[in-house]
Scaffold this motif. Structure first.
Motif, PDB file in Angstrom:
ATOM      1  N   ALA A  61      97.813  34.554  24.347  1.00  0.00           N
ATOM      2  CA  ALA A  61      96.582  34.826  23.593  1.00  0.00           C
ATOM      3  C   ALA A  61      95.451  33.868  23.963  1.00  0.00           C
ATOM      4  O   ALA A  61      94.296  34.285  24.075  1.00  0.00           O
ATOM      5  N   GLU A  62      95.769  32.610  24.171  1.00  0.00           N
ATOM      6  CA  GLU A  62      94.722  31.650  24.533  1.00  0.00           C
ATOM      7  C   GLU A  62      94.141  31.960  25.908  1.00  0.00           C
ATOM      8  O   GLU A  62      92.936  31.833  26.117  1.00  0.00           O
ATOM      9  N   THR A  67      89.870  33.818  29.412  1.00  0.00           N
ATOM     10  CA  THR A  67      89.475  34.600  30.593  1.00  0.00           C
ATOM     11  C   THR A  67      88.835  35.944  30.235  1.00  0.00           C
ATOM     12  O   THR A  67      88.213  36.565  31.088  1.00  0.00           O
ATOM     13  N   ARG A  68      89.045  36.378  29.008  1.00  0.00           N
ATOM     14  CA  ARG A  68      88.563  37.699  28.549  1.00  0.00           C
ATOM     15  C   ARG A  68      89.168  38.834  29.362  1.00  0.00           C
ATOM     16  O   ARG A  68      88.550  39.867  29.575  1.00  0.00           O
ATOM     17  N   VAL A 112      99.534  38.430  17.138  1.00  0.00           N
ATOM     18  CA  VAL A 112      99.899  37.858  18.434  1.00  0.00           C
ATOM     19  C   VAL A 112      98.641  37.687  19.286  1.00  0.00           C
ATOM     20  O   VAL A 112      98.404  36.641  19.865  1.00  0.00           O
ATOM     21  N   SER A 113      97.834  38.751  19.353  1.00  0.00           N
ATOM     22  CA  SER A 113      96.603  38.739  20.146  1.00  0.00           C
ATOM     23  C   SER A 113      95.646  39.769  19.568  1.00  0.00           C
ATOM     24  O   SER A 113      95.941  40.972  19.593  1.00  0.00           O
ATOM     25  N   LEU A 114      94.515  39.315  19.080  1.00  0.00           N
ATOM     26  CA  LEU A 114      93.544  40.227  18.497  1.00  0.00           C
ATOM     27  C   LEU A 114      93.046  41.268  19.499  1.00  0.00           C
ATOM     28  O   LEU A 114      92.970  42.452  19.162  1.00  0.00           O
ATOM     29  N   PRO A 115      92.715  40.914  20.745  1.00  0.00           N
ATOM     30  CA  PRO A 115      92.275  41.955  21.683  1.00  0.00           C
ATOM     31  C   PRO A 115      93.331  43.033  21.938  1.00  0.00           C
ATOM     32  O   PRO A 115      93.000  44.212  22.059  1.00  0.00           O
ATOM     33  N   VAL A 116      94.595  42.656  22.001  1.00  0.00           N
ATOM     34  CA  VAL A 116      95.649  43.650  22.209  1.00  0.00           C
ATOM     35  C   VAL A 116      95.799  44.513  20.957  1.00  0.00           C
ATOM     36  O   VAL A 116      95.924  45.743  21.046  1.00  0.00           O
ATOM     37  N   GLY A 117      95.744  43.887  19.791  1.00  0.00           N
ATOM     38  CA  GLY A 117      95.806  44.651  18.544  1.00  0.00           C
ATOM     39  C   GLY A 117      94.645  45.623  18.429  1.00  0.00           C
ATOM     40  O   GLY A 117      94.816  46.768  18.006  1.00  0.00           O
TER      41      GLY A 117
END
Length: 183
Positions: A61-62, A67-68, A112-117
């Motif tokens: 996640a970090e 890196t976006r 776990v990861s906001l972008p994946v969610g």
């Protein structure tokens, strides 16, 4: 003794929407919250655990925040595993989850990861797989079902060019909101 005029005026009962909008939701209005069948809940829990294990094993996640960029292969694994069509039937490669369990899946993956969610949320809430329910029987629905079964990932975009920020060739610019709109 002073009279409070507000006490003399009858107040209409608050609607559910008004209660939500004002932050004064009466939790008793939601009671009893529907409970899923224990077997359905256990199956959904297993699917959510499976997705969390998959994402947790592939995602830092970090690094995504820094890196976006999503890890190479992640979208393919989510697509191929049916995670972009969790509410669809197994015949379309879906996971047959309820709306409630799809929400729980998004919540768990977002932890776990906001972008994946968010990616899962968008595909399962407004992607073609989610919009299928609105299509009547017919050729268009059949064509969309074929695309969903093939693992199509949805995408949306604007169809018009943005107005230029400086005068020059190109589409006409709209005037500021203070003037009548002319484009």
């Amino acid at each position: 003794m002073p009279v409070n005029p507000a006490e003399d005026v009858p107040r209409p009962p608050a609607s559910f929407v008004t209660a939500l909008q004002t932050g004064r939701l009466d939790r008793d209005a939601l009671h009893p919250f529907p409970a899923p069948d224990p077997a359905v809940a256990a199956a959904a829990d297993a699917l959510i655990d499976e997705a969390a294990e998959l994402v947790g094993g592939l995602v830092d996640a970090e690094r995504i925040d820094r890196t976006r960029e999503l890890p190479a292969g992640l979208l393919d694994r989510l697509r191929d595993g049916g995670w972009f069509r969790v509410r669809n039937s197994a015949a379309l490669g879906g996971r047959e989850m309820s709306d409630y369990d799809a929400f729980r899946l998004v919540e768990r993956i977002s932890a776990v990861s906001l972008p994946v969610g968010q990616t899962l949320a968008i595909q399962n809430a407004v992607g073609a797989a989610a919009l299928l329910a609105a299509l009547p029987e017919g050729p268009l629905r059949g064509w969309v079902e074929e695309r969903i079964a093939a693992g199509t990932v949805s995408g949306f975009a604007g169809t018009s060019r943005p107005a230029p920020t400086t005068p020059g060739p190109g589409p006409p610019r709209c005037r500021p909101r203070t003037a009548p709109a002319t484009c």
